[in-house]
Design a protein around this motif. Structure first.
Motif, PDB file in Angstrom:
ATOM      1  N   THR A 181       0.961  -1.201  -0.086  1.00 10.26           N
ATOM      2  CA  THR A 181      -0.151   0.068   0.161  1.00 10.26           C
ATOM      3  C   THR A 181       0.990   1.459  -0.061  1.00 10.26           C
ATOM      4  OG1 THR A 181      -0.196  -0.143   2.505  1.00 10.26           O
ATOM      5  CG2 THR A 181      -1.895  -1.113   1.226  1.00 10.26           C
ATOM      6  N   GLY A 182       0.664   2.314  -0.641  1.00  8.35           N
ATOM      7  CA  GLY A 182       1.665   3.231  -0.884  1.00  8.35           C
ATOM      8  C   GLY A 182       1.962   4.054   0.276  1.00  8.35           C
TER       9      GLY A 182
ATOM     10  N   GLY B  59       2.287   1.984  -3.666  1.00 10.71           N
ATOM     11  CA  GLY B  59       1.650   0.594  -3.514  1.00 10.71           C
ATOM     12  C   GLY B  59       1.500  -0.023  -4.936  1.00 10.71           C
ATOM     13  N   VAL B  60       1.024  -1.367  -5.069  1.00 13.30           N
ATOM     14  CA  VAL B  60       0.665  -2.167  -6.010  1.00 13.30           C
ATOM     15  C   VAL B  60      -0.651  -1.361  -6.855  1.00 13.30           C
ATOM     16  CG1 VAL B  60      -0.033  -4.214  -6.883  1.00 13.30           C
ATOM     17  CG2 VAL B  60       1.619  -4.053  -4.816  1.00 13.30           C
ATOM     18  N   ARG B  61      -0.411  -1.155  -8.140  1.00 10.71           N
ATOM     19  CA  ARG B  61      -1.487  -0.509  -8.913  1.00 10.71           C
ATOM     20  C   ARG B  61      -1.797  -1.593  -9.926  1.00 10.71           C
ATOM     21  NH1 ARG B  61      -1.821   3.147 -13.302  1.00 10.71           N
ATOM     22  NH2 ARG B  61       0.406   3.732 -12.957  1.00 10.71           N
ATOM     23  N   TYR B  62      -3.005  -2.163  -9.813  1.00 13.93           N
ATOM     24  CA  TYR B  62      -3.458  -3.220 -10.956  1.00 13.93           C
ATOM     25  C   TYR B  62      -4.019  -2.376 -12.201  1.00 13.93           C
ATOM     26  CZ  TYR B  62      -2.753  -6.390  -7.343  1.00 13.93           C
ATOM     27  OH  TYR B  62      -2.288  -7.221  -6.015  1.00 13.93           O
ATOM     28  N   THR B  63      -3.688  -2.983 -13.581  1.00 11.82           N
ATOM     29  CA  THR B  63      -3.979  -2.246 -14.610  1.00 11.82           C
ATOM     30  C   THR B  63      -4.699  -3.242 -15.638  1.00 11.82           C
ATOM     31  OG1 THR B  63      -1.993  -2.946 -16.088  1.00 11.82           O
ATOM     32  CG2 THR B  63      -1.860  -0.841 -14.494  1.00 11.82           C
ATOM     33  N   GLY B  64      -5.226  -2.898 -16.371  1.00 12.09           N
ATOM     34  CA  GLY B  64      -6.063  -3.806 -17.509  1.00 12.09           C
ATOM     35  C   GLY B  64      -4.954  -4.882 -18.029  1.00 12.09           C
TER      36      GLY B  64
ATOM     37  N   THR C 108       4.452  -2.120  -9.683  1.00 14.74           N
ATOM     38  CA  THR C 108       5.107  -2.073  -8.501  1.00 14.74           C
ATOM     39  C   THR C 108       6.221  -1.076  -8.379  1.00 14.74           C
ATOM     40  OG1 THR C 108       6.468  -3.932  -8.912  1.00 14.74           O
ATOM     41  CG2 THR C 108       4.457  -4.467  -8.026  1.00 14.74           C
ATOM     42  N   HIS C 109       6.457  -0.564  -7.140  1.00 11.91           N
ATOM     43  CA  HIS C 109       7.667   0.108  -6.848  1.00 11.91           C
ATOM     44  C   HIS C 109       8.573  -0.143  -5.736  1.00 11.91           C
ATOM     45  CE1 HIS C 109       4.802   2.914  -8.557  1.00 11.91           C
ATOM     46  NE2 HIS C 109       5.748   3.620  -9.078  1.00 11.91           N
TER      47      HIS C 109
END
Length: 320
Positions: free
Chosen positions: A276-277, A283-288, A293-294
């Motif tokens: 989580t940011g 944080g993890v960001r989900y895309t199509g 990730t960072h």
């Protein structure tokens, strides 16, 4: 420890973050731990090494954490001591709050070492490179704040102290406020605060207070890589914890100040990925098409610190 092995460890933290990130805000702590632990165990198991977990949470939690003494890797290559925290801030993930990270630190046997710390409390003082060598955990907070401010070219009133929001810190908070410094309190995750204190660009100037001893060893690994410093003292709630520490550390002197040389030394790698940011790691960001990730991966031998933004396309195995 070569560069490829360091990148293998960050792949393990990425895998744990990607798996546990599916459970952000869903209120299931057990599922968060299980997802991260299984992903990290699977990824570490594929690395060419003879790894053994020296810092884990299997002794404390009933959740499916990687346990102390667990052997990982293919059995080929380096013998490696591994310290893991698949999710630092399980509650933060379960409730959808910022600041949760996945962490691995490692040291090659014979070239480096991580303290096999008992799973008890530890009083910590963590500063970045500018204040290294200037602080003393045995001194009152106001004296340490004065030398930290001088080292950073600041006034004490402009310093920010990070610590866990716990009743045990009431007196420490009172002393810091009397000294004039600012405070950031967090509900969980003093390792994240330690990373901020170590980073010259972080918003925290120093970590103070009592948290977990395993997180102290992980903080020391990061401090070694980033050129900062940690000083620490074990905190015992009962005589049983004291005796256990004596047996595990092989010494009667378990009340002494622990320095960098005690906690982590030599050839060490540290890797962390945001779940989580937070202030340092997104944080993890989900895309199509997958997720972003960072992470950060550091090596003490070379002094390199790499901040990574990784795009994971899910038609590929995210471990690779």
């Amino acid at each position: 420890m070569d560069r490829n092995l360091g990148m293998d460890f960050v792949r393990a933290t990425e895998a744990a973050a990607l798996s546990s990130g599916r459970w952000v805000g869903k209120g299931d702590r057990h599922a968060v731990d299980q997802a991260a632990c299984e992903a990290m165990r699977r990824t570490l198991g594929d690395i060419d090494m003879k790894g053994v977990v020296v810092i884990g949470e299997g002794e404390r939690d009933e959740a499916p954490m990687l346990y102390i003494g667990e052997e990982l890797g293919t059995g080929n290559g380096y013998a490696v001591q591994i310290a893991v925290d698949p999710v630092e801030g399980t509650n933060l993930v379960a409730t959808g709050q910022p600041g949760a990270i996945s962490v691995v630190a490692a040291a090659i046997e014979g070239e480096g070492k991580l303290l096999r710390a008992p799973d008890i409390y530890m009083d910590k003082l963590v500063v970045g490179p500018a204040a290294k060598g200037a602080v003393d955990i045995t001194l009152p907070p106001r004296m340490n704040l004065k030398v930290i401010a001088k080292s950073l070219g600041k006034e004490v009133q402009d310093l920010t102290v990070g610590m866990l929001d716990r009743p045990r810190h009431e007196q420490l908070i009172r002393e810091i406020r009397q000294a004039g410094a600012r405070i950031r309190l967090v509900s969980d995750g003093d390792l994240s605060l330690a990373l901020e204190a170590l980073d010259p660009q972080g918003e925290i100037d120093v970590l103070m207070g009592i948290g977990g001893a395993p997180e102290g060893v992980l903080s020391a690994a990061a401090a070694l890589c980033m050129g900062g410093e940690i000083q620490a003292r074990l905190v015992f709630r009962n005589e049983q914890e004291r005796e256990r520490a004596k047996q595990l550390l092989g010494t009667e002197d378990v009340d002494r100040v622990l320095t960098m040389e005690d906690l982590a030394w030599g050839n060490v790698v540290f890797a962390a990925t945001g779940i989580t940011g937070g202030n340092l790691l997104g944080g993890v960001r989900y895309t199509g098409w997958g997720a972003i990730t960072h992470s950060v991966v550091m090596r003490s031998r070379s002094g390199t610190i790499r901040w990574l933004e990784t795009h994971h396309h899910f038609h590929h195995d995210p471990r690779y």
